[in-house]
Motif scaffolding. Structure first.
Motif, PDB file in Angstrom:
ATOM      1  N   GLY A  27      20.825  51.608  47.445  1.00 41.10           N
ATOM      2  CA  GLY A  27      22.037  51.991  46.738  1.00 41.10           C
ATOM      3  C   GLY A  27      22.768  50.768  46.221  1.00 41.10           C
ATOM      4  N   ILE A  28      23.586  50.971  45.207  1.00 44.34           N
ATOM      5  CA  ILE A  28      24.421  49.902  44.661  1.00 44.34           C
ATOM      6  C   ILE A  28      25.857  50.397  44.642  1.00 44.34           C
ATOM      7  N   SER A  29      26.767  49.599  45.197  1.00 48.97           N
ATOM      8  CA  SER A  29      28.186  49.926  45.166  1.00 48.97           C
ATOM      9  C   SER A  29      28.916  48.893  44.327  1.00 48.97           C
ATOM     10  N   ASP A  38      40.868  49.180  51.153  1.00 53.76           N
ATOM     11  CA  ASP A  38      40.109  50.435  51.192  1.00 53.76           C
ATOM     12  C   ASP A  38      38.616  50.162  51.074  1.00 53.76           C
ATOM     13  N   LEU A  39      37.851  51.035  51.704  1.00 54.14           N
ATOM     14  CA  LEU A  39      36.403  50.889  51.724  1.00 54.14           C
ATOM     15  C   LEU A  39      35.763  51.995  50.883  1.00 54.14           C
ATOM     16  N   PRO A  40      34.629  51.711  50.259  1.00 48.37           N
ATOM     17  CA  PRO A  40      33.975  52.706  49.410  1.00 48.37           C
ATOM     18  C   PRO A  40      33.304  53.812  50.225  1.00 48.37           C
ATOM     19  N   MET A  41      33.745  55.029  50.019  1.00 50.91           N
ATOM     20  CA  MET A  41      33.175  56.176  50.736  1.00 50.91           C
ATOM     21  C   MET A  41      31.721  56.409  50.341  1.00 50.91           C
ATOM     22  N   LYS A  42      31.344  56.025  49.129  1.00 54.77           N
ATOM     23  CA  LYS A  42      29.953  56.201  48.699  1.00 54.77           C
ATOM     24  C   LYS A  42      29.011  55.373  49.563  1.00 54.77           C
ATOM     25  N   VAL A  43      29.462  54.217  50.028  1.00 53.45           N
ATOM     26  CA  VAL A  43      28.625  53.416  50.927  1.00 53.45           C
ATOM     27  C   VAL A  43      28.426  54.176  52.234  1.00 53.45           C
ATOM     28  N   LEU A  44      29.481  54.809  52.725  1.00 57.36           N
ATOM     29  CA  LEU A  44      29.326  55.625  53.933  1.00 57.36           C
ATOM     30  C   LEU A  44      28.369  56.779  53.694  1.00 57.36           C
ATOM     31  N   ASP A  45      28.448  57.390  52.508  1.00 57.40           N
ATOM     32  CA  ASP A  45      27.501  58.456  52.165  1.00 57.40           C
ATOM     33  C   ASP A  45      26.069  57.938  52.214  1.00 57.40           C
ATOM     34  N   MET A  46      25.853  56.766  51.606  1.00 58.72           N
ATOM     35  CA  MET A  46      24.499  56.192  51.595  1.00 58.72           C
ATOM     36  C   MET A  46      24.041  55.832  53.000  1.00 58.72           C
ATOM     37  N   VAL A  51      20.364  54.854  53.665  1.00 56.83           N
ATOM     38  CA  VAL A  51      20.016  54.108  52.458  1.00 56.83           C
ATOM     39  C   VAL A  51      20.757  52.773  52.487  1.00 56.83           C
ATOM     40  N   PRO A  52      20.023  51.646  52.498  1.00 55.43           N
ATOM     41  CA  PRO A  52      20.680  50.340  52.440  1.00 55.43           C
ATOM     42  C   PRO A  52      21.417  50.151  51.119  1.00 55.43           C
ATOM     43  N   VAL A  53      22.382  49.234  51.104  1.00 56.89           N
ATOM     44  CA  VAL A  53      23.270  49.088  49.952  1.00 56.89           C
ATOM     45  C   VAL A  53      23.413  47.614  49.558  1.00 56.89           C
ATOM     46  N   CYS A  54      23.452  47.383  48.243  1.00 58.72           N
ATOM     47  CA  CYS A  54      23.940  46.122  47.688  1.00 58.72           C
ATOM     48  C   CYS A  54      25.353  46.426  47.212  1.00 58.72           C
ATOM     49  N   ALA A  55      26.341  45.716  47.735  1.00 59.61           N
ATOM     50  CA  ALA A  55      27.746  46.013  47.419  1.00 59.61           C
ATOM     51  C   ALA A  55      28.444  44.775  46.890  1.00 59.61           C
ATOM     52  N   VAL A  56      29.311  44.986  45.914  1.00 63.36           N
ATOM     53  CA  VAL A  56      30.111  43.882  45.391  1.00 63.36           C
ATOM     54  C   VAL A  56      31.084  43.434  46.489  1.00 63.36           C
ATOM     55  N   GLY A  57      31.236  42.137  46.633  1.00 60.12           N
ATOM     56  CA  GLY A  57      32.078  41.602  47.692  1.00 60.12           C
ATOM     57  C   GLY A  57      33.563  41.665  47.369  1.00 60.12           C
ATOM     58  N   PHE A  58      34.362  42.017  48.364  1.00 57.85           N
ATOM     59  CA  PHE A  58      35.822  41.934  48.290  1.00 57.85           C
ATOM     60  C   PHE A  58      36.331  41.802  49.712  1.00 57.85           C
ATOM     61  N   GLY A  68      22.827  40.937  54.868  1.00 57.58           N
ATOM     62  CA  GLY A  68      21.585  40.569  55.534  1.00 57.58           C
ATOM     63  C   GLY A  68      21.296  41.382  56.779  1.00 57.58           C
ATOM     64  N   VAL A  69      22.171  42.333  57.130  1.00 54.20           N
ATOM     65  CA  VAL A  69      21.967  43.160  58.324  1.00 54.20           C
ATOM     66  C   VAL A  69      21.702  44.621  57.939  1.00 54.20           C
ATOM     67  N   ASN A  70      22.617  45.215  57.176  1.00 52.36           N
ATOM     68  CA  ASN A  70      22.420  46.604  56.745  1.00 52.36           C
ATOM     69  C   ASN A  70      22.461  46.733  55.218  1.00 52.36           C
ATOM     70  N   GLY A  71      22.446  45.609  54.534  1.00 45.55           N
ATOM     71  CA  GLY A  71      22.485  45.574  53.082  1.00 45.55           C
ATOM     72  C   GLY A  71      22.785  44.173  52.613  1.00 45.55           C
ATOM     73  N   ARG A  72      23.201  44.072  51.370  1.00 47.62           N
ATOM     74  CA  ARG A  72      23.532  42.774  50.794  1.00 47.62           C
ATOM     75  C   ARG A  72      24.879  42.862  50.101  1.00 47.62           C
ATOM     76  N   VAL A  73      25.570  41.734  50.029  1.00 46.74           N
ATOM     77  CA  VAL A  73      26.851  41.639  49.331  1.00 46.74           C
ATOM     78  C   VAL A  73      26.671  40.621  48.203  1.00 46.74           C
ATOM     79  N   PHE A  74      27.153  40.975  47.021  1.00 46.07           N
ATOM     80  CA  PHE A  74      27.010  40.077  45.876  1.00 46.07           C
ATOM     81  C   PHE A  74      28.370  39.812  45.239  1.00 46.07           C
ATOM     82  N   GLY A  75      28.449  38.699  44.518  1.00 44.43           N
ATOM     83  CA  GLY A  75      29.706  38.314  43.896  1.00 44.43           C
ATOM     84  C   GLY A  75      29.707  38.408  42.380  1.00 44.43           C
ATOM     85  N   ASN A  76      28.525  38.452  41.779  1.00 43.40           N
ATOM     86  CA  ASN A  76      28.441  38.544  40.318  1.00 43.40           C
ATOM     87  C   ASN A  76      27.107  39.171  39.925  1.00 43.40           C
TER      88      ASN A  76
END
Length: 153
Positions: A27-29, A38-46, A51-58, A68-76
């Motif tokens: 998944g991608i958030s 606030d946290l993205p509920m869609k990540v909780l859904d995934m 389903v592992p997630v790549c999520a934009v960092g904040f 690196g544990v349950n998904g990845r965090v990206f900045g750009n």
């Protein structure tokens, strides 16, 4: 647009949503928080569908997505592209061990009710929730609060 990529949107019944989501490999958030709280509920859904997630960092995304544990965090977009390439480069012929590891780490994640009971229930409602009638009032109060928060955002 890319000639080999098509995006279709469909309306799903509520009981079909987790079935479709569970078919995803990753998944991608793109959710970012204006408040930083606030946290993205869609990540909780995934995560609920493992389903592992790549999520934009904040500010507080690390409470949910552990890089690196349950998904990845990206900045750009370059970081996201690199993560997608690394995670999906051998798909579907070979399963990516990182995706498998992330999925296994998600298996142990507490569900909403467990997390609520452990972390927030006493802070929000204290000990008065023991009686059945008060419990019903409490559920309506929480539904209203969730609606009010959703509506205000």
């Amino acid at each position: 647009s890319h000639p080999q990529i098509s995006i279709y949107t469909i309306w799903l019944r509520a009981d079909d949503y987790p079935k479709l989501l569970g078919c995803a490999t990753l998944g991608i958030s793109l959710h970012t928080s204006t408040s930083g709280l606030d946290l993205p509920m869609k990540v909780l859904d995934m995560f609920g569908c493992q389903v592992p997630v790549c999520a934009v960092g904040f500010d507080c995304i690390s409470e949910l997505v552990k890089d690196g544990v349950n998904g990845r965090v990206f900045g750009n977009e370059d970081e996201l592209a690199k993560q997608l390439y690394e995670l999906l480069k051998s798909y579907p012929e070979n399963c990516n061990t990182d995706l498998d590891r992330y999925r296994k780490n998600i298996e142990g994640t507490a569900r909403w009710r467990e997390n609520w009971d452990e972390c927030a229930k006493d802070l929000v409602v204290g000990n008065w929730i023991n009686e059945k009638s008060r419990r019903q009032d409490f559920h309506w109060t929480i539904k209203f609060l969730v609606f009010a928060l959703s509506y205000s955002v």
